[in-house]
Write an enzyme that holds these catalytic residues in place. Structure first.
Site, short mmCIF file in Angstrom:
data_model
loop_
_atom_site.label_atom_id
_atom_site.label_comp_id
_atom_site.label_asym_id
_atom_site.label_seq_id
_atom_site.Cartn_x
_atom_site.Cartn_y
_atom_site.Cartn_z
N CYS A 144 -31.32 -54.82 -18.15
CA CYS A 144 -30.30 -55.18 -19.13
C CYS A 144 -30.77 -54.77 -20.52
O CYS A 144 -31.96 -54.80 -20.82
CB CYS A 144 -29.96 -56.66 -19.17
SG CYS A 144 -29.42 -57.35 -17.62
N ARG A 204 -31.32 -49.09 -19.21
CA ARG A 204 -31.85 -50.37 -18.74
C ARG A 204 -30.92 -51.07 -17.74
O ARG A 204 -31.30 -52.04 -17.11
CB ARG A 204 -32.06 -51.32 -19.94
CG ARG A 204 -32.99 -50.78 -21.01
CD ARG A 204 -33.18 -51.79 -22.10
NE ARG A 204 -33.84 -52.97 -21.60
CZ ARG A 204 -35.14 -53.12 -21.47
NH1 ARG A 204 -35.93 -52.13 -21.81
NH2 ARG A 204 -35.65 -54.23 -21.00
N TRP A 233 -27.59 -55.13 -15.83
CA TRP A 233 -28.01 -54.77 -14.47
C TRP A 233 -28.01 -56.10 -13.72
O TRP A 233 -28.84 -56.96 -13.98
CB TRP A 233 -29.42 -54.16 -14.49
CG TRP A 233 -29.86 -53.64 -13.16
CD1 TRP A 233 -29.61 -52.40 -12.65
CD2 TRP A 233 -30.64 -54.33 -12.18
NE1 TRP A 233 -30.18 -52.28 -11.41
CE2 TRP A 233 -30.82 -53.45 -11.09
CE3 TRP A 233 -31.21 -55.60 -12.10
CZ2 TRP A 233 -31.54 -53.80 -9.95
CZ3 TRP A 233 -31.92 -55.95 -10.97
CH2 TRP A 233 -32.07 -55.05 -9.91
N ASN A 273 -31.51 -60.97 -21.10
CA ASN A 273 -32.12 -60.02 -20.18
C ASN A 273 -33.22 -60.76 -19.45
O ASN A 273 -34.14 -61.26 -20.08
CB ASN A 273 -32.69 -58.84 -21.01
CG ASN A 273 -33.61 -57.94 -20.21
OD1 ASN A 273 -33.49 -57.83 -19.01
ND2 ASN A 273 -34.54 -57.31 -20.90
N GLY A 274 -33.10 -60.88 -18.13
CA GLY A 274 -34.14 -61.59 -17.36
C GLY A 274 -33.50 -62.48 -16.31
O GLY A 274 -32.33 -62.30 -15.95
N GLU A 318 -43.72 -38.28 -4.18
CA GLU A 318 -42.95 -38.26 -5.43
C GLU A 318 -41.72 -37.35 -5.32
O GLU A 318 -40.64 -37.70 -5.80
CB GLU A 318 -43.89 -37.81 -6.58
CG GLU A 318 -43.24 -37.61 -7.93
CD GLU A 318 -42.57 -38.84 -8.51
OE1 GLU A 318 -42.71 -39.95 -7.96
OE2 GLU A 318 -41.85 -38.69 -9.52
N LYS A 364 -37.90 -38.59 -5.83
CA LYS A 364 -36.99 -37.97 -6.81
C LYS A 364 -35.67 -37.61 -6.14
O LYS A 364 -34.61 -37.87 -6.68
CB LYS A 364 -37.58 -36.68 -7.38
CG LYS A 364 -38.60 -36.72 -8.49
CD LYS A 364 -38.20 -37.34 -9.78
CE LYS A 364 -38.28 -38.82 -9.73
NZ LYS A 364 -39.49 -39.47 -10.12
N GLU A 408 -33.62 -40.87 -5.06
CA GLU A 408 -33.08 -41.74 -6.11
C GLU A 408 -31.95 -41.11 -6.92
O GLU A 408 -31.08 -41.81 -7.39
CB GLU A 408 -34.18 -42.30 -7.03
CG GLU A 408 -34.82 -41.31 -7.96
CD GLU A 408 -35.86 -41.95 -8.87
OE1 GLU A 408 -35.75 -43.12 -9.23
OE2 GLU A 408 -36.82 -41.22 -9.25
N HIS A 430 -47.29 -37.21 14.26
CA HIS A 430 -47.36 -38.58 14.79
C HIS A 430 -46.00 -39.27 14.70
O HIS A 430 -45.95 -40.49 14.70
CB HIS A 430 -48.43 -39.38 14.04
CG HIS A 430 -49.79 -38.79 14.19
ND1 HIS A 430 -50.54 -38.94 15.35
CD2 HIS A 430 -50.53 -38.02 13.36
CE1 HIS A 430 -51.68 -38.28 15.21
NE2 HIS A 430 -51.70 -37.71 14.01
N LYS A 463 -33.99 -48.26 -15.60
CA LYS A 463 -35.22 -47.60 -16.02
C LYS A 463 -36.43 -48.52 -15.98
O LYS A 463 -37.49 -48.16 -15.50
CB LYS A 463 -35.03 -47.01 -17.41
CG LYS A 463 -36.22 -46.22 -17.93
CD LYS A 463 -36.35 -44.92 -17.20
CE LYS A 463 -37.55 -44.11 -17.64
NZ LYS A 463 -37.89 -43.10 -16.62
#
Ligand code: AGP
Length: 616
Positions: free
Chosen positions: A2, A27, A74, A100-101, A489, A493, A496, A512, A611
């Site tokens: 947020c 955010r 968010w 925010n939280g 990574e 990428k 997401e 395997h 983010k």
């Protein structure tokens, strides 16, 4: 997560708050809202969706007011919809909050308040908090600042909040625990700005105060800011810092997306990371925070790395670097697991916490846990003055500049750069790297920015490959040694930002299990650079080919063997094996980017993500 923006002063608040919210959309971006106070009139606009939707709604309405609070959300408690969007009012309609939280004990408080007659419109913990503040204010007949402080002592969880009373429109109260908040101070205290980071107000003032954990600030027009500790009521002298950020750094600069801009910024970002640290002409590495604690580093029995997501991948590369170059044993931990499993930390261990934002809740909690067990904690962060930068005993900034795209790119390569410098320095001081080896590594590191620059020229080539595979439902990424974390990574990428299912594996692990997935529709990205298990990786490629898999191979310039077998090859310049992740990552970033763009995805703000993850 947020984003919070607030303004109090002599200008119109609306344009400042709205453009500030757009800068903070990284955010969270599932809903947004704004409250504006103009003399005796208060207007509230909220909407599900992005700030642009809110803007459309507010456009033809009354947006007058010199006091405003805005929020981009968010969702944590309550689905993203208009009602759950912030700001939220108290039952009397006098107090208003953005938050925010997470208030973890909100349900208990809600029940108590309901029993006293309070009603709630939304499903949010935030609406509970503003009513708790109101209840405390009425009960104690105190000022708003005091009421916020007392209410917060009853709260369990994390918050950055901004609150005002519509009856007293010359004051904003802000407070933080676990989520960041910055206050911008205008000339002669004639105006103030409040935001989750300083980007919403950089064009208005360079003077900023970052609240520390459990601090509350009373911001009153024409007065100096007063800061109190929430728990013990003591006063704290505001530490006014000069902002180094500029507007250009947070704009797209001609690129279609922040992600693409940030991919292209990597040559300079890496250079900025080692500037003043890597003294190539002298053949030395200077890092104050390591030099000042050199005995600790040289005597360390073990390094434990804690991080999340991409930063965790950088930690995995660091495991190879520290073990290979400095012969220090390393363990790399997901911060979210580490913090809950009663880890064994010895006094000779060094804990390295890696975080771009410096605000990731799990990493922050892991640091606090490690410190409580007596560990020495070193931070590798990008955001200056962030919570993690302040919580760690010491550390090194990556100096990558603001990273706004939700998908980390330059954060990853600059984190690896810092960690490589540390490993090289320690390796040399421990006698594991001779002076000439050390010198050669330093010379090679100084060439990395220009090699990345060269590599970025393959953009169009990668676009063509992206066009072929953009509709693939799955994708496999394989790498070995230093490039195993790069495979992870690369897969992160792709998934997401393009929502294609992707998995990263150490190449040898393929047989395997994952080999069962391979058929003619499965693209497999293989990192097959010349050094480091090259022949083994070539065998893995053969195995995929014999099962009709499609190979996109990242090879060293001049490679002929893989060229014969792979469907596509992307060449990277030759470098030390230890530095290959700094190069092999680049084509993988570009591949994900182009695939996501071709699939019509929102590259900079992928669905469900934010983010900085300031909730557990
Ligand atoms: C990377 O692309 C991510 N969006 C995410 O995994 C990120 O790296 C993670 O949330 C950790 O963030 P931090 O580096 O700010 O702590």
């Amino acid at each position: 997560m947020c984003g919070i923006v607030g303004y109090l002063g002599n200008r119109e608040a609306y344009p400042i708050v709205i453009s500030g919210l757009q800068r903070l959309e990284y955010r969270g971006y599932d809903s947004a809202g704004i409250v504006l106070n103009n003399d005796n009139e208060t207007n509230l606009y909220k909407a599900k969706g992005k700030v642009a939707t809110l803007k459309k709604i507010a456009e033809n309405k009354n947006t007058k007011g010199k006091l405003g609070l805005g929020h981009t959300r968010w969702a944590t408690h309550g689905i993203p919809n208009d009602i759950n969007s912030h700001p939220h009012f108290s039952n009397s309609g006098n107090l208003v909050i953005v938050h925010n939280g997470i208030i973890e004990n909100y349900n208990t408080i809600k029940k108590e308040l309901s029993a006293r007659g309070y009603t709630f419109n939304s499903d949010t913990d935030t609406e509970v908090l503003i009513n708790l503040i109101e209840e405390v204010k009425l009960k104690n007949n105190c000022k708003l600042g005091k009421a916020v402080q007392l209410a917060l002592t009853n709260v369990v969880g994390a918050y950055a909040i901004a609150v005002f009373d519509i009856q007293k429109p010359d004051e904003i109260i802000v407070a933080r625990l676990g989520s960041p908040i910055a206050i911008g101070i205008g000339e002669d205290n004639k105006e103030f700005f409040v935001a989750s980071d300083a980007s919403p107000f950089i064009e208005y003032t360079k003077d900023a105060v970052y609240l520390d954990e459990e601090e509350l600030a009373i911001i009153k027009l024409g007065k100096n800011i007063r800061i109190r500790k929430i728990q013990d009521d003591s006063f704290v002298e505001p530490n006014i810092q000069e902002l180094k950020l500029n507007l250009e750094q947070i704009e797209k600069g001609g690129f279609d997306h922040f992600m693409l801009k940030e991919i292209h910024e990597q040559p300079n970002a890496i250079l900025d990371t080692y500037r003043g640290r890597l003294l190539a002409d002298k053949g030395i590495i200077k890092m104050g925070s390591v030099d000042n604690h050199i005995a600790k580093f040289l005597n360390a029995k073990r390094i434990v790395i804690v991080a999340c997501g991409t930063s965790w991948h950088a930690g995995l590369v660091a495991e190879y670097l520290f073990e290979d170059l400095a012969r220090i044993p390393v363990e790399v931990e997901y911060a979210s697991e580490f913090r809950y499993r009663n880890p064994i930390i010895n006094k000779d261990d060094i804990v390295i916490a890696i975080s771009q934002s410096g605000e990731t809740a799990d990493t922050l909690a892991a640091i606090k846990l490690a410190k409580s067990k007596g560990a020495f904690v070193f931070g590798v962060c990008n955001v200056v003055g962030s919570s993690i930068a302040r919580e760690t005993d010491t550390g090194a900034y990556t100096h990558a500049g603001p990273e706004i795209g939700v998908a980390s790119t330059k954060a990853f390569t600059t984190q690896i750069t810092v960690l490589a410098l540390m490993a090289l320095k320690l390796g040399n001081l421990k006698g594991e790297l001779s002076n000439s080896e050390h010198y050669n590594f330093i010379q090679e590191m100084s060439l990395i920015p220009s090699k990345v620059e060269d590599l970025l020229k393959i953009n169009t080539e990668i676009e063509k490959i992206a066009a072929i595979y953009k509709d693939a439902p799955n994708c496999l990424y394989l790498g070995r040694g230093y490039n195993f974390p790069v495979a992870l990574e690369g897969a992160l990428k792709l998934k997401e930002i393009s929502y294609i299912h992707a998995e990263g594996y150490p190449a040898a692990e393929m047989k395997h299990g994952p080999i069962a997935l391979i058929d003619e529709s499965m693209p497999v990205v293989v990192i097959a650079t010349k050094k480091g298990h090259y022949e083994k990786v070539v065998s893995n490629i053969q195995e995929i080919k014999s099962r009709n898999g499609k190979i996109i191979a990242i090879v060293t310039k001049g490679d002929t063997v893989v060229k014969e077998i792979a469907d596509h090859v992307i060449e990277i310049p030759e470098t030390e094996e230890a530095f290959t992740p700094l190069l092999t990552t680049i084509p993988l970033q570009l591949l994900s980017y182009h695939i996501a763009v071709m699939r019509g995805c929102n590259v900079d703000q992928p669905r469900n993500l934010a983010k900085s993850v300031t909730v557990e």
